[in-house]
Write an enzyme that holds these catalytic residues in place. Structure first.
Site, PDB file in Angstrom:
ATOM      1  N   LYS A   4      53.289  32.248  31.330  1.00 19.64           N
ATOM      2  CA  LYS A   4      53.603  31.955  32.737  1.00 19.64           C
ATOM      3  C   LYS A   4      52.971  30.621  33.147  1.00 19.64           C
ATOM      4  CE  LYS A   4      52.878  33.762  37.386  1.00 19.64           C
ATOM      5  NZ  LYS A   4      52.413  34.856  38.225  1.00 19.64           N
ATOM      6  N   GLU A  51      44.571  30.996  24.356  1.00 17.71           N
ATOM      7  CA  GLU A  51      45.043  31.618  23.113  1.00 17.71           C
ATOM      8  C   GLU A  51      46.461  31.164  22.776  1.00 17.71           C
ATOM      9  OE1 GLU A  51      43.671  33.117  25.712  1.00 17.71           O
ATOM     10  OE2 GLU A  51      42.465  34.864  25.123  1.00 17.71           O
ATOM     11  N   ARG A  90      51.820  40.814  34.213  1.00 26.03           N
ATOM     12  CA  ARG A  90      51.993  42.164  33.649  1.00 26.03           C
ATOM     13  C   ARG A  90      53.246  42.858  34.174  1.00 26.03           C
ATOM     14  NH1 ARG A  90      47.581  41.349  36.565  1.00 26.03           N
ATOM     15  NH2 ARG A  90      47.274  42.394  38.555  1.00 26.03           N
ATOM     16  N   GLU A 131      44.565  46.163  34.637  1.00 26.35           N
ATOM     17  CA  GLU A 131      44.469  44.824  35.219  1.00 26.35           C
ATOM     18  C   GLU A 131      44.921  44.869  36.685  1.00 26.35           C
ATOM     19  OE1 GLU A 131      44.898  41.076  32.633  1.00 26.35           O
ATOM     20  OE2 GLU A 131      46.658  40.938  33.906  1.00 26.35           O
ATOM     21  N   HIS A 137      45.027  64.750  15.536  1.00 28.98           N
ATOM     22  CA  HIS A 137      44.099  64.814  14.401  1.00 28.98           C
ATOM     23  C   HIS A 137      42.995  63.766  14.522  1.00 28.98           C
ATOM     24  CE1 HIS A 137      46.713  67.697  12.418  1.00 28.98           C
ATOM     25  NE2 HIS A 137      47.678  67.015  13.014  1.00 28.98           N
TER      26      HIS A 137
HETATM   27  O1  F6P Z   1      44.705  38.326  31.061  1.00 27.75           O
HETATM   28  C1  F6P Z   1      44.876  37.460  32.141  1.00 27.75           C
HETATM   29  C2  F6P Z   1      46.274  36.958  32.229  1.00 27.75           C
HETATM   30  O2  F6P Z   1      46.307  36.055  33.282  1.00 27.75           O
HETATM   31  C3  F6P Z   1      47.327  38.053  32.418  1.00 27.75           C
HETATM   32  O3  F6P Z   1      47.433  38.474  33.712  1.00 27.75           O
HETATM   33  C4  F6P Z   1      48.525  37.407  31.860  1.00 27.75           C
HETATM   34  O4  F6P Z   1      49.539  38.336  31.584  1.00 27.75           O
HETATM   35  C5  F6P Z   1      47.951  36.752  30.637  1.00 27.75           C
HETATM   36  O5  F6P Z   1      46.689  36.274  31.043  1.00 27.75           O
HETATM   37  C6  F6P Z   1      48.780  35.642  30.042  1.00 27.75           C
HETATM   38  O6  F6P Z   1      49.011  34.620  30.966  1.00 27.75           O
HETATM   39  P1  F6P Z   1      50.113  33.514  30.704  1.00 27.75           P
HETATM   40  O7  F6P Z   1      51.450  34.178  30.666  1.00 27.75           O
HETATM   41  O8  F6P Z   1      49.996  32.563  31.856  1.00 27.75           O
HETATM   42  O9  F6P Z   1      49.821  32.833  29.398  1.00 27.75           O
END
Ligand code: F6P
Length: 549
Positions: A208, A214, A269, A354, A385
């Site tokens: 987004k 990451e 989310r 969240e 289990h």
């Molecule tokens: O974990 C925090 C967060 O902002 C989430 O709410 C979101 O889904 C995720 O990081 C990934 O964010 P983006 O789509 O902006 O990479």
């Protein structure tokens, strides 16, 4: 705007008084007293049946819970959400994931924008792009069709697409293999890159914000991998983006013609219905993706139109409030009895925790009661289990959501009946338990002597009276999956409204991100950091040494 904390409301106080009167009653007695309990405590909507009869509730409990929902303004807030009011009050944003699945022609204007028109313009682009890839018209650098799709994203840009592609794998295109890379741990991307061919792989960078550490690191490494094997001019055939941030997508080197946008009124989310669902539409085709949206819309309609007393998300939310705030249940276990729903508990972890892992209400004061329980779980029968022992006889009472599907999509004889038998047996056992006299009779029949029986009795006795919901789907289809997810979204929203919190921000995630940046620069620098606590300093020093070896 002043806000009345939940404990100060008349409806909640009435609920607590009622709880004090009924908390010791056993569900066995409630079932014995009402042979129609199943009929009275089930509700159907959008292809899903919710059986909430195996909860410690009676007619009065439900009446008080519906009064609570009314007093907390659930209906008013529901109308506010669907009409595009800025109910995400800390970020001053509308919350309109429901508009992403509304049929074409919906007239909704937010900040001067025709939301419905924008949504369907993007859906049309998704439709034509996914058809081209699936029909082998979109070709890779050497003219071969795409065979592998790698979705790079995390959190909401990962969990929904991965969960839905797994759940709907029987609808998937046979030529396309889906891969999901989320973790900044290089083992994740490395593993996928070893298994794909540069000539036939399409990368979707899904973020987004297009700033998430990451995702940007994984996307950068994937791009480097690609450029070591192909020309920069071929990038446009192999990288597409899904984002709200056009500038960052351009700066990354993805042609904005290959960017599928969405909007800041879609929370991460809650975004699998937007172009974040591109990987889902590629896997199952646009027609099935439209069915997924239609199933969610059917649940939206039910949520908006059904009276509170027959309203599935509201009932599910209120049962959750009863368990959390009256019985103090600290967690909710999710038990899907369908192997293809194995990512559903993880999906719900982000959705619920969240959204409702908050402690401050809209006027800045403390909530005053416990909010979101821990959400966790695994598929049945595997969980039986592993952790079910604790659920049956442990010291904590953990409510469970069983999710079962009546019709299987495989034809292996016998399996599905055994699976369903296990699911129903578990919910029965949690409700009934096993009384000392039943244990004694069983052991006597086995010829066990009295001393041994008296010794074993407390160990083999189950009190039962442990609550569960059962959600029954006729079949696992795009439409029923869409409805199931929307059900949990609305349940989460209703609970957030009752607690008076903002279910649509996530400030708590930020602190770790900021500290990680500091430590990242210390790991890369010369100096041994000394400004943290002694534990963190020592761990950084050890890692610095290992990274420089
Ligand atoms: O974990 C925090 C967060 O902002 C989430 O709410 C979101 O889904 C995720 O990081 C990934 O964010 P983006 O789509 O902006 O990479």
């Amino acid at each position: 705007m002043p806000h009345t904390a939940l404990p100060a409301t008349a409806a909640f106080q009435a609920l607590l008084s009622h709880h004090a009167e009924v908390r010791d009653r056993h569900m066995r007695d409630l079932f014995a007293a009402d042979p129609q309990r199943f009929d009275n405590m089930t509700v159907k909507a959008a292809g899903i049946l919710l059986d909430y009869s195996k909860n410690r509730v009676d007619h009065t409990t439900l009446k008080l819970l519906f009064e609570l929902a009314r007093e907390r303004g659930v209906e008013r807030q529901r109308a506010a959400m669907f009409s595009g009011e800025k109910i995400n009050f800390t970020e001053h944003r509308a919350v309109l994931h429901t508009a992403l699945r509304a049929p074409r022609g919906q007239a909704l204007i937010v900040d001067g924008q025709h939301v419905g028109e924008d949504v369907h313009a993007v859906l049309d682009r998704i439709h034509s792009f996914t058809e081209r890839v699936r029909e082998s018209q979109w070709l890779g650098l050497s003219g071969k069709p795409i065979t592998d799709i790698v979705n790079i994203g995390i959190g909401g840009s990962h969990l929904g697409p991965q969960m839905a592609c797994t759940a709907l794998r029987t609808f998937a295109h046979p030529r396309l293999t889906m891969h999901f890379v989320s973790n900044v741990d290089g083992h994740d991307l490395h593993d996928v890159l070893q298994r794909v061919d540069v000539e036939t792989t399409l990368f979707i960078v899904a973020s987004k914000t297009f700033t998430t550490q990451e995702t940007m690191m994984n996307a950068g490494s994937a791009r480097d991998w690609f450029l070591q094997r192909a020309a920069a001019a071929d990038l446009a055939k192999h990288f597409v983006a899904v984002s709200t941030n056009t500038e960052a997508v351009r700066a990354f080197g993805i042609d904005t013609d290959n960017m599928f946008p969405f909007w800041d009124w879609v929370g991460g989310r809650y975004s699998m219905w937007s172009s974040i669902g591109l990987s889902i539409a590629l896997a199952i085709g646009f027609k099935n993706f439209s069915e997924l949206l239609a199933g969610a819309h059917a649940m939206d309609k039910h949520f908006c139109e059904a009276p509170l007393e027959r309203n599935m998300p509201i009932i599910q939310a209120l049962i959750g409030i009863w368990n959390r705030n009256c019985f103090n249940s600290e967690s909710l276990s999710i038990a899907p009895y369908h192997h293809d729903l194995r990512h559903f508990p993880a999906y719900l972890q982000q959705l619920e925790m969240e959204s409702n892992g908050k402690r401050i209400t809209r006027d800045g004061s403390a909530v005053g009661v416990a909010t979101c329980p821990f959400i966790w779980g695994d598929v049945g029968t595997n969980g039986q289990h592993a952790f079910f022992q604790l659920l049956h006889q442990g010291t904590d009472i953990t409510p469970i959501d069983f999710i079962a599907v009546l019709h299987a999509t495989h034809d292996l004889p016998g399996h599905h009946a055994v699976l369903l038998a296990n699911c129903f047996a578990q919910s029965e056992a949690f409700m009934r338990g096993k009384q000392a006299e039943e244990v004694r009779d069983d052991l006597k029949k086995l010829g066990v002597d009295d001393d041994e029986i008296n010794f074993l009795l407390p160990h083999k006795t189950f009190n039962g009276n442990r609550p569960s919901n059962t959600l029954l789907l006729d079949a696992l289809t795009p439409a029923t999956l869409g409805a199931l997810i929307a059900l949990y979204e609305h349940k989460t929203f209703v609970q957030g409204t009752i607690w008076g919190i903002n279910s649509f921000d996530q400030w708590g995630v930020e602190l770790g991100k900021v500290l990680a940046k500091t430590i990242q620069s210390e790991l890369a620098g010369e100096a041994v950091p000394a400004r943290h606590d002694c534990s963190t300093n020592a761990l950084i020093a050890l890692a610095k040494k290992a990274l420089s070896d």
